[in-house]
Design an enzyme around this catalytic site. Sequence first.
Site, PDB file in Angstrom:
ATOM      1  N   TYR A 120       1.374  -4.751  -5.104  1.00  0.00           N
ATOM      2  CA  TYR A 120       2.457  -5.541  -4.531  1.00  0.00           C
ATOM      3  C   TYR A 120       2.710  -6.839  -5.297  1.00  0.00           C
ATOM      4  CZ  TYR A 120       2.942  -2.575  -0.384  1.00  0.00           C
ATOM      5  OH  TYR A 120       3.198  -1.529   0.472  1.00  0.00           O
TER       6      TYR A 120
ATOM      7  N   SER B 143       4.125   5.578   1.859  1.00  0.00           N
ATOM      8  CA  SER B 143       2.673   5.382   1.822  1.00  0.00           C
ATOM      9  C   SER B 143       2.176   4.556   3.002  1.00  0.00           C
ATOM     10  CB  SER B 143       2.271   4.709   0.504  1.00  0.00           C
ATOM     11  OG  SER B 143       2.599   5.524  -0.597  1.00  0.00           O
ATOM     12  N   GLU B 144       2.823   3.416   3.262  1.00  0.00           N
ATOM     13  CA  GLU B 144       2.355   2.555   4.348  1.00  0.00           C
ATOM     14  C   GLU B 144       2.565   3.212   5.708  1.00  0.00           C
ATOM     15  OE1 GLU B 144       0.533   0.236   3.711  1.00  0.00           O
ATOM     16  OE2 GLU B 144       1.128  -0.773   1.858  1.00  0.00           O
ATOM     17  N   ALA B 145       3.638   3.964   5.852  1.00  0.00           N
ATOM     18  CA  ALA B 145       3.866   4.669   7.118  1.00  0.00           C
ATOM     19  C   ALA B 145       2.807   5.725   7.355  1.00  0.00           C
ATOM     20  CB  ALA B 145       5.255   5.298   7.118  1.00  0.00           C
TER      21      ALA B 145
ATOM     22  N   PHE C 287      -0.353   3.752   8.562  1.00  0.00           N
ATOM     23  CA  PHE C 287      -0.277   3.068   9.857  1.00  0.00           C
ATOM     24  C   PHE C 287       0.787   3.715  10.738  1.00  0.00           C
ATOM     25  CE2 PHE C 287      -1.600  -0.198   6.785  1.00  0.00           C
ATOM     26  CZ  PHE C 287      -2.781  -0.638   7.376  1.00  0.00           C
TER      27      PHE C 287
END
Length: 603
Positions: A155, A207-209, A212
Amino acid sequence: MRVVAGILYIVVMAICGLGIQGGTLQDYPSVYFQDSTLQQDFPTIFFNILAGETYGDFIADLREIVTRTADTKNGSIPVLLNPAHPVPVRERFVKVHLTGRNGKTVILALDVTNLYVAAFSANNVAYFFRDFSALERENLFSGMLTIRLSFTSNYVSLEHKAGVGRENISLGPTPLDEACTKSLWSGTTVTEASIAKALLVVIQMVSEAARFRHIEERVRRSFTAADHDQLTFRPDGLMLSMENEWPSMSLEVQRSIEGGIFIGVVQLQDESFQPLRVDNFNTLSRYTMVALLLFRCGHPRATAGTSSTTPAAAQIIRMPVDVLAGEEYYDEETCTVGEPTRRISGLDGLCMDVRNESNNDGIPIQLWPCGAQRNQQWTFHTDGTIQSMGKCMTSNGYHPGDYVMIFNCSTAPVPDATKWVVSIDGSITNPHSGLVLTAPQAAQTTILLVVRNTHSAKQGRSVGDDVEPIVTYIVGFKYMCLQGNNENNTRVWLEDCAVDRPQQWWALYSDGTIRVDSDRSLCVTSDGHSSRDAIIILTCDGGINQRLVFNTDGTILNPNAQLVMDVRQSNVALRQIILYQPTGNPNQQWMTMITRTRPSLTS
């Protein structure tokens, strides 16, 4: 005849090899071609942005692929493979096809050990990050013209190249479509800044979904809104901190001691960017709904006659199995064990307190309003003792009704009564007698006793320094929200979520009760403890029908009945929530969506 055994490079300057106009990708260091004979068959999944209603299934499929090697014996949250151990190349990556509204498709190559984007392809061009590995170079997107980007996939690098932070980038179906069909598809004719910004959209929505469920739910709502072309959202402080702290929360969960107590602290932020310190698994799960963990360390094998000093692995997580040896990972990655000091809260949110702040032997332990005083600080030792002010918590005997006190650990009158086991459901049990800590009534100065375990709210505890009830709405079947009339002896049911509706807000107490936020004397209660008994609202009494445990598999369990909350017959029109045997069906799946300031999810 193969020209080169590995990869055939035709390295030229990007501005010459592609005839790129000035100002676009001028800082690409190189362009090369790969040998198509090296193509690997990787698991592949597909998502069409036009079919937004399938987004939840898409994320579920992605999770299933990257956790196929997770142990199936124990908890519910899988830990991804350890990249330091051999993983067959054919299982190392998963290809994700994202198709935009105009039919153009971008292919992401995700590393199954961390869900990072290793590379991507669009319009017959493959793109690799500056720090690509030989494994990635030799096995991904063979036979394509390949461009090496000047930035990495983390990031910090992406935001620096994009010139904008994630908090200022909108997410939703339209941003995802534009990222795929414009910026990434036209990568050879746009700036690297545009590519980096597009990747920030894609990574968070894929990816983040997958990591989490909290993020998955926010994205899913943007796809299923009536006017989804206009509906976007920007990451808030909680979402950004979840993304940043995934490695640290993975470490704390994997090395947590019994009951999911963290050795350290995960430093998150709430949606308003205010500090949020998380020191136990239950709190972490309720805020983030973490679904996948990065491999950080393993738990030592228990030898004959002993048990692991870190049993959270069996209660919470599923460790990866070595795909070559068929065993769990241990060896040099063994988790370190610590002895954290925390507060213990329970019935009505009151804390366990050594009476009068005295450390004399025999002083009873009572309920008292929570504070920062030393007689509410409890250290969890690896020998199974729980100590305050240097003295052991112990019962006065092994008989139901014996009171609990502090005493010198080496001279306690009943030595084995100084040992305790903390369960993930909040029970604190003496393993010798099988009796559990119990508060007979919800009043300050109430002395704690040990009694038979009935799994009542009087026996529920939470170990952690954040002792305030967590206020949330509870999302269930068909992504509808739990709602009540906020009156005694009335039913609860599901309605479309409206987060400004007070009937949908619930306070989660440390004793395991779910309370009406606007009247915290009212508890969600099962009207009995048999299958098909209704879930209603009653005055809180600390009983067995009012203790409800949020499990990592998405169910809400009544531990006394061993039954879970269930939308009757999967029919929300019946307006009935009941107790029922666990089936694994969607009508028994629930998630907490917490926001301290209670804005709309889409704000």
